[in-house]
Scaffold this motif. Structure first.
Motif, PDB file in Angstrom:
ATOM      1  N   GLY A   1       0.802  -1.176   0.000  1.00  0.00           N
ATOM      2  CA  GLY A   1       0.000   0.000   0.000  1.00  0.00           C
ATOM      3  C   GLY A   1       0.859   1.259   0.000  1.00  0.00           C
ATOM      4  N   GLY A   2       0.421   2.219  -0.758  1.00  0.00           N
ATOM      5  CA  GLY A   2       1.149   3.471  -0.879  1.00  0.00           C
ATOM      6  C   GLY A   2       1.192   4.316   0.373  1.00  0.00           C
ATOM      7  N   THR A  29      -6.571   7.919   2.814  1.00  0.00           N
ATOM      8  CA  THR A  29      -5.146   8.220   2.697  1.00  0.00           C
ATOM      9  C   THR A  29      -4.730   8.694   1.302  1.00  0.00           C
ATOM     10  OG1 THR A  29      -4.640   5.899   2.216  1.00  0.00           O
ATOM     11  CG2 THR A  29      -4.543   6.599   4.541  1.00  0.00           C
ATOM     12  N   LYS A  30      -5.698   8.925   0.419  1.00  0.00           N
ATOM     13  CA  LYS A  30      -5.366   9.289  -0.960  1.00  0.00           C
ATOM     14  C   LYS A  30      -4.527  10.565  -1.033  1.00  0.00           C
ATOM     15  CE  LYS A  30      -7.126  10.084  -5.560  1.00  0.00           C
ATOM     16  NZ  LYS A  30      -8.255  10.288  -6.433  1.00  0.00           N
ATOM     17  N   VAL A  33      -0.942   9.910  -0.062  1.00  0.00           N
ATOM     18  CA  VAL A  33      -0.200   9.223  -1.118  1.00  0.00           C
ATOM     19  C   VAL A  33       0.135  10.197  -2.250  1.00  0.00           C
ATOM     20  CG1 VAL A  33      -0.348   7.413  -2.875  1.00  0.00           C
ATOM     21  CG2 VAL A  33      -1.078   6.940  -0.537  1.00  0.00           C
ATOM     22  N   GLU A  34      -0.809  11.049  -2.609  1.00  0.00           N
ATOM     23  CA  GLU A  34      -0.564  12.036  -3.662  1.00  0.00           C
ATOM     24  C   GLU A  34       0.576  12.983  -3.304  1.00  0.00           C
ATOM     25  OE1 GLU A  34      -4.943  12.512  -5.745  1.00  0.00           O
ATOM     26  OE2 GLU A  34      -4.538  13.613  -3.899  1.00  0.00           O
ATOM     27  N   SER A  35       0.775  13.230  -2.016  1.00  0.00           N
ATOM     28  CA  SER A  35       1.834  14.156  -1.586  1.00  0.00           C
ATOM     29  C   SER A  35       3.234  13.630  -1.900  1.00  0.00           C
ATOM     30  CB  SER A  35       1.709  14.459  -0.089  1.00  0.00           C
ATOM     31  OG  SER A  35       2.156  13.365   0.697  1.00  0.00           O
ATOM     32  N   PHE A  36       3.349  12.362  -2.261  1.00  0.00           N
ATOM     33  CA  PHE A  36       4.645  11.781  -2.615  1.00  0.00           C
ATOM     34  C   PHE A  36       4.869  11.765  -4.125  1.00  0.00           C
ATOM     35  CE2 PHE A  36       3.572   9.870   1.489  1.00  0.00           C
ATOM     36  CZ  PHE A  36       4.622  10.394   2.218  1.00  0.00           C
ATOM     37  N   LYS A 158      -3.799   1.740  10.511  1.00  0.00           N
ATOM     38  CA  LYS A 158      -4.216   3.108  10.184  1.00  0.00           C
ATOM     39  C   LYS A 158      -3.063   4.108  10.198  1.00  0.00           C
ATOM     40  CE  LYS A 158      -8.602   1.952  10.116  1.00  0.00           C
ATOM     41  NZ  LYS A 158      -9.245   1.717   8.861  1.00  0.00           N
ATOM     42  N   LEU A 159      -1.832   3.628  10.440  1.00  0.00           N
ATOM     43  CA  LEU A 159      -0.692   4.538  10.478  1.00  0.00           C
ATOM     44  C   LEU A 159      -0.322   4.995   9.078  1.00  0.00           C
ATOM     45  CD1 LEU A 159       1.714   2.784  13.011  1.00  0.00           C
ATOM     46  CD2 LEU A 159       0.597   4.990  13.315  1.00  0.00           C
ATOM     47  N   CYS A 160      -0.003   6.252   8.940  1.00  0.00           N
ATOM     48  CA  CYS A 160       0.576   6.790   7.709  1.00  0.00           C
ATOM     49  C   CYS A 160       1.967   7.266   8.086  1.00  0.00           C
ATOM     50  CB  CYS A 160      -0.257   7.942   7.166  1.00  0.00           C
ATOM     51  SG  CYS A 160      -1.805   7.423   6.434  1.00  0.00           S
ATOM     52  N   GLY A 161       2.968   6.511   7.719  1.00  0.00           N
ATOM     53  CA  GLY A 161       4.334   6.828   8.096  1.00  0.00           C
ATOM     54  C   GLY A 161       4.865   5.815   9.099  1.00  0.00           C
TER      55      GLY A 161
END
Length: 170
Positions: A1-2, A29-30, A33-36, A158-161
């Motif tokens: 997952g991105g 989280t879209k 992900v777009e921020s990368f 649910k973590l992003c990072g």
């Protein structure tokens, strides 16, 4: 997952290398992900299967990197991979450990570890210059409670990072 810590770094490295990148994430989280810099194909895994996505099926896919542990990711990747493509997973043992065990694929295995100082220097330079973003989602103390909290957060998915376990006293 991105939106995973490894996935977000993989997106950045692939885009830096000039690759067309498709990734999965949820609606939640879209934008993360777009921020990368991944705008080629962002697939909501709750709405469709990535191997059936039109953007994916219209491209000749060189490699699939499973960093989320999708069900049957290896079998599903064979649907979209070029004949001599590659598959790597850091989250599922389905593919096994022999990178040459699935001809005609050029590479297919669980994990891919290599201690290469040149790669490490390049990565550290990219981080220092902010060309490679490393997101820290949360920091937990190195205590029994901190260990329980970090495992609980990771199990929620649910973590992003990155979740960091701090062993230093601040």
């Amino acid at each position: 997952g991105g939106s995973t810590a490894v996935g977000s770094m993989a997106i950045q490295l692939a885009k830096d290398a000039g690759a067309w990148v498709a990734t999965t994430c949820s609606k939640r989280t879209k934008s993360y992900v777009e921020s990368f810099g991944c705008s080629d194909a962002i697939i909501d895994y709750n709405a469709e299967r990535w191997e059936e996505n039109k953007s994916v099926t219209e491209h000749s896919i060189d490699a699939v990197f499973d960093c989320a542990g999708d069900d049957n990711a290896f079998q599903r990747s064979k649907i979209v991979l070029k004949e001599d493509g590659g598959f790597l997973s850091i989250a599922s043992f389905d593919v096994g450990f022999d990178p040459n065990g699935h001809p005609p694929l050029s590479y297919a295995a669980f994990m891919c570890l290599c201690n290469n100082p040149e790669h490490q220097d390049k990565l550290s330079s990219m981080v220092a210059s902010k060309k490679l973003k490393v997101v820290i989602a949360d920091v937990f103390p190195f205590t029994d409670e901190g260990l329980k909290m970090i495992l609980s957060k990771q199990m929620e998915g649910k973590l992003c990072g990155k979740a960091i376990l701090s062993i230093a006293n601040n």
